[in-house]
Enzyme design. Sequence first.
Site, mmCIF file in Angstrom:
data_model
loop_
_atom_site.group_PDB
_atom_site.id
_atom_site.type_symbol
_atom_site.label_atom_id
_atom_site.label_comp_id
_atom_site.label_asym_id
_atom_site.label_seq_id
_atom_site.Cartn_x
_atom_site.Cartn_y
_atom_site.Cartn_z
ATOM 1 N N ARG A 203 0.793 -0.715 0.149
ATOM 2 C CA ARG A 203 0.291 -0.291 -0.683
ATOM 3 C C ARG A 203 0.569 1.378 -0.639
ATOM 4 O O ARG A 203 0.212 2.344 -0.218
ATOM 5 C CB ARG A 203 -1.138 0.252 1.379
ATOM 6 N N CYS B 174 10.537 21.108 -11.113
ATOM 7 C CA CYS B 174 8.445 20.472 -11.323
ATOM 8 C C CYS B 174 7.897 20.366 -9.863
ATOM 9 O O CYS B 174 7.286 20.843 -9.518
ATOM 10 C CB CYS B 174 8.137 19.125 -11.631
#
Length: 478
Positions: free
Chosen positions: A261, A277
């Site tokens: 997960r 970015c």
Amino acid sequence: PSRAEKICCLGAGYVGGPTMCVIAKKCPECKVTVADPFADKIAQWHDPDHLPIFEPGLAELVRETIGKNLFFTTDLEAAIQEADIIFVAVGTPTKTVGIGSGHAANLCYLESAARMIARVATTPKIIVEKSTVPVRNAETLMRIFTTNPESARLFQVVNNPEFLAEGTAIPDLLRPDRVLIGGQTTPAGHEAVRRLADVYAHWVPRERIITTNLWSSECSKLVANAFLAQRISSINSISELCEATGADVDEVARAIGMDSRIGAKFLKTSVGFGGSCFQKDILNLVYLASSLGLQQVADYWEQVITINQHQKARFTERIVHSMFHTIAGKKIAILGFAFKKDTGDTRETPALDIMYKLLEEGANMAVYDPKVPDELLWDDLTHGPSLAPKNARPLPLRERITHVTDPYQAMEGAHAIIICTEWDEFKTYDYQRIYNGMVKPAFIFDGRNLLDHQRLFDMGFEVHSLGRRPLTHFPQGL
Ligand code: UDX
């Protein structure tokens, strides 16, 4: 068989250049033209041995396609005229002055590109927003196009964010996790999305090409980068906790990353993330949230930047403290200036923040990076880190810093080595020879947890890393 689209791209930078090379290679029936007003840049693209950007595999692609179906030009108007599909890949840096300064994106290049398209185009065009843009930017483009109702029906705007990372641009483009295309939910919008999807389907499996409405796609780009950066700030915040407790951050990252997960990627602690970015997109997200009155959301994401600034600052403070609280007049070797390995790009590089702090403390520095050009290094040093307060007095850059092309020269006679970028070649050096040539105690501060610390310690180095206790020959706790 798909149609032989004529494709043009405005902007021959890190995104436009490699993306168009891959499209040209994979769609031999399409004509691809990259247009940029800077003649120097266009001239460099014509010389595969001296491309304006360094990217593994790029030169080979340019050699294969240039002059066949890939062209570079400064004639933007002709390129626009001819094209069916126009990618807009111009820069959208964070504003440095005016409203939203320090957070909002500077959209002047984007707007002038849109105005030029509106002025020049006489045939139908699909306009592809490739630059990272604020959410609902497509609306701005559409408004510019609709100022002239005659030409408005010529244009369809789609958003197609770029997810490539520098240094791995070519493999990322050849085998993307997904291609995202957002378009208007009208028949003409669906048709435009389909035509762009057909271009990518030349090499990307259809199930990896996902389509959404325009706003979801614009939003997903900011959110993807915000989530990635958040993981780095999360692990970096834990690195500080580990140093204080005796836990080892790389062991913790491995242990948590095996939970599917959570996942194992992007959990490498560092001296801070850089690149064009992450910071820009988060600042954009914060600006968007706060201008919509969503202050908690804005504050939440702003913390990702705060931790990143903190990580760079505390690393530098540790350097000064461990070197007996003074580095004035000491020679320090800086290994790596690029914001990550395998690129010559230095935008938002953490190395710059570190060097500025060390400069303020009076250090002398020798910098080595395998790919960063000399002019770029000095340009960055002259301008300083983007989020730092500007110095009132100019710093003595040229007196204190030397840029060397031989790493051994950087380390000869140094008091300390600081690893700022995770270049593979740094692992291959003869550290025994380096140790012998350094002032003792010889310090290594590994800002990327890159080297074999135990080995270096055994040679006699004082080794400081991130997220674990230092390896020191000094008696502790006196
Ligand atoms: C990033 C995104 O990955 C890409 O999808 C998007 O299109 C543009 O922004 P880029 O900036 O090229 O790409 O590099 P990336 O590999 O993501 O690294 C960004 C920064 O984070 C680098 O300074 C890197 O060293 C740092 N980093 C990355 C870490 O500190 N730890 C990690 O685990 C991963």
